[in-house]
Every structure is written in C-alpha cells, then in structure tokens.
Scaffold this motif. Structure first.
Motif, mmCIF file in Angstrom:
data_model
loop_
_atom_site.group_PDB
_atom_site.id
_atom_site.type_symbol
_atom_site.label_atom_id
_atom_site.label_comp_id
_atom_site.label_asym_id
_atom_site.label_seq_id
_atom_site.Cartn_x
_atom_site.Cartn_y
_atom_site.Cartn_z
ATOM 1 N N UNK A 136 0.832 -1.204 0.000
ATOM 2 C CA UNK A 136 0.000 0.000 0.000
ATOM 3 C C UNK A 136 0.871 1.261 0.000
ATOM 4 N N UNK A 137 1.938 1.243 0.804
ATOM 5 C CA UNK A 137 2.839 2.387 0.840
ATOM 6 C C UNK A 137 3.533 2.589 -0.503
ATOM 7 N N UNK A 138 3.957 1.521 -1.132
ATOM 8 C CA UNK A 138 4.627 1.642 -2.437
ATOM 9 C C UNK A 138 3.690 2.210 -3.490
ATOM 10 N N UNK A 139 2.451 1.760 -3.492
ATOM 11 C CA UNK A 139 1.472 2.295 -4.441
ATOM 12 C C UNK A 139 1.245 3.781 -4.180
ATOM 13 N N UNK A 140 1.141 4.156 -2.919
ATOM 14 C CA UNK A 140 0.938 5.560 -2.557
ATOM 15 C C UNK A 140 2.120 6.411 -3.019
ATOM 16 N N UNK A 141 3.348 5.961 -2.731
ATOM 17 C CA UNK A 141 4.535 6.718 -3.156
ATOM 18 C C UNK A 141 4.663 6.769 -4.677
ATOM 19 N N UNK A 142 4.290 5.709 -5.347
ATOM 20 C CA UNK A 142 4.330 5.715 -6.815
ATOM 21 C C UNK A 142 3.333 6.718 -7.374
ATOM 22 N N UNK A 143 2.151 6.796 -6.781
ATOM 23 C CA UNK A 143 1.148 7.764 -7.239
ATOM 24 C C UNK A 143 1.642 9.190 -7.024
ATOM 25 N N UNK A 144 2.258 9.447 -5.887
ATOM 26 C CA UNK A 144 2.820 10.779 -5.628
ATOM 27 C C UNK A 144 3.923 11.092 -6.632
ATOM 28 N N UNK A 145 4.783 10.123 -6.922
ATOM 29 C CA UNK A 145 5.869 10.339 -7.884
ATOM 30 C C UNK A 145 5.322 10.633 -9.273
ATOM 31 N N UNK A 146 4.267 9.946 -9.661
ATOM 32 C CA UNK A 146 3.674 10.190 -10.983
ATOM 33 C C UNK A 146 3.075 11.585 -11.048
ATOM 34 N N UNK A 147 2.388 11.999 -10.005
ATOM 35 C CA UNK A 147 1.799 13.345 -9.989
ATOM 36 C C UNK A 147 2.892 14.413 -10.038
ATOM 37 N N UNK A 148 3.949 14.230 -9.257
ATOM 38 C CA UNK A 148 5.054 15.201 -9.273
ATOM 39 C C UNK A 148 5.757 15.228 -10.626
ATOM 40 N N UNK A 149 5.949 14.065 -11.234
ATOM 41 C CA UNK A 149 6.594 14.020 -12.552
ATOM 42 C C UNK A 149 5.730 14.719 -13.594
ATOM 43 N N UNK A 150 4.419 14.528 -13.528
ATOM 44 C CA UNK A 150 3.520 15.202 -14.469
ATOM 45 C C UNK A 150 3.562 16.711 -14.273
#
Length: 126
Positions: A53-67
């Motif tokens: 769950x934490x990895x999915x959350x951090x991946x979502x944050x990384x995708x939003x920041x990259x966008x």
C-alpha cells in the motif's frame, strides 16, 4: 477467508428464506467480520500488504510530481522559445481604421481634422 465464504453459502442453503438481518445475527456485522479477519492474519502478511500500500501511494505521488514537473518544463520551454522569436524578429502591429461619417456614429458637436503626409495637399474640412 475461503472458509467463512463456504460457511455463509452452506448456511444460506440450509436457510433459504434468510435475510441480511439473520446473517448479521449469525455471523456478525461486516465490520466485525473484517476486524476478526485482520486480527487472525499473521503480522508478516499484514506488514506485506502495508508495504504494498505504501509503495502504491509513493508511486502515485511520484507520478503526480513528474507530471507537474513535465508541464512546468513545457511551459518554461515555450516561454523561452517565444522570447527568442521576439528577440530575433520584429513583429509589427497593424491597426485598421474604418472610415465612417460622423453622422453615422451619432451626434457630433465638433470635429477636428489634422493634416498628415497622406492628405497634405487637401484642405481640412471645417
């Protein structure tokens, strides 16, 4: 969890007229069943799902920041490109004046005409 599912199906086969209230009375509320299930899980299994769950959350944050970074970089690039075009080329603004009679625009109390190079030989109207 599969065992509880089997128990519910067997109970429903034995009691065909059963409603949700009867199931809740026999097995407990959905919240109670979920809490019992989570407490019966091994700590290693719970930790594994928490890490996922934490990895999915951090991946979502990384995708939003990259966008957001990509959009910002594109805007900066576009502005720099436009500024270079403005520095190199001269952009001329052309305005068009429509010749209309003063009577067509409404009552006019006075009109002043100024001579220019285009109509230097003509006399200004009075």
């Amino acid at each position: 969890m599969r065992q509880l599912e089997d128990e519910v199906f067997l109970y429903c086969e034995d009691h065909e007229e059963m409603e949700m209230a009867g199931l809740t009375a026999h097995f407990g509320t959905p919240e109670e069943v979920a809490n019992n299930f989570l407490t019966e899980l091994a700590p290693a299994v719970r930790w594994k799902y928490e890490r996922i769950r934490q990895r999915v959350f951090y991946a979502a944050i990384a995708i939003v920041l990259a966008a957001a970074l990509l959009v910002t970089a594109m805007e900066v690039y576009t502005n720099i490109k436009q500024q270079k075009i403005l520095d190199i080329h001269y952009i001329e603004s052309i305005t068009r004046q429509v010749d209309t009679l003063p009577e067509a625009t409404g009552p006019t109390f006075w009109v002043e005409h100024f001579s220019s190079e285009d109509n230097a030989g003509e006399h200004p109207e009075q």
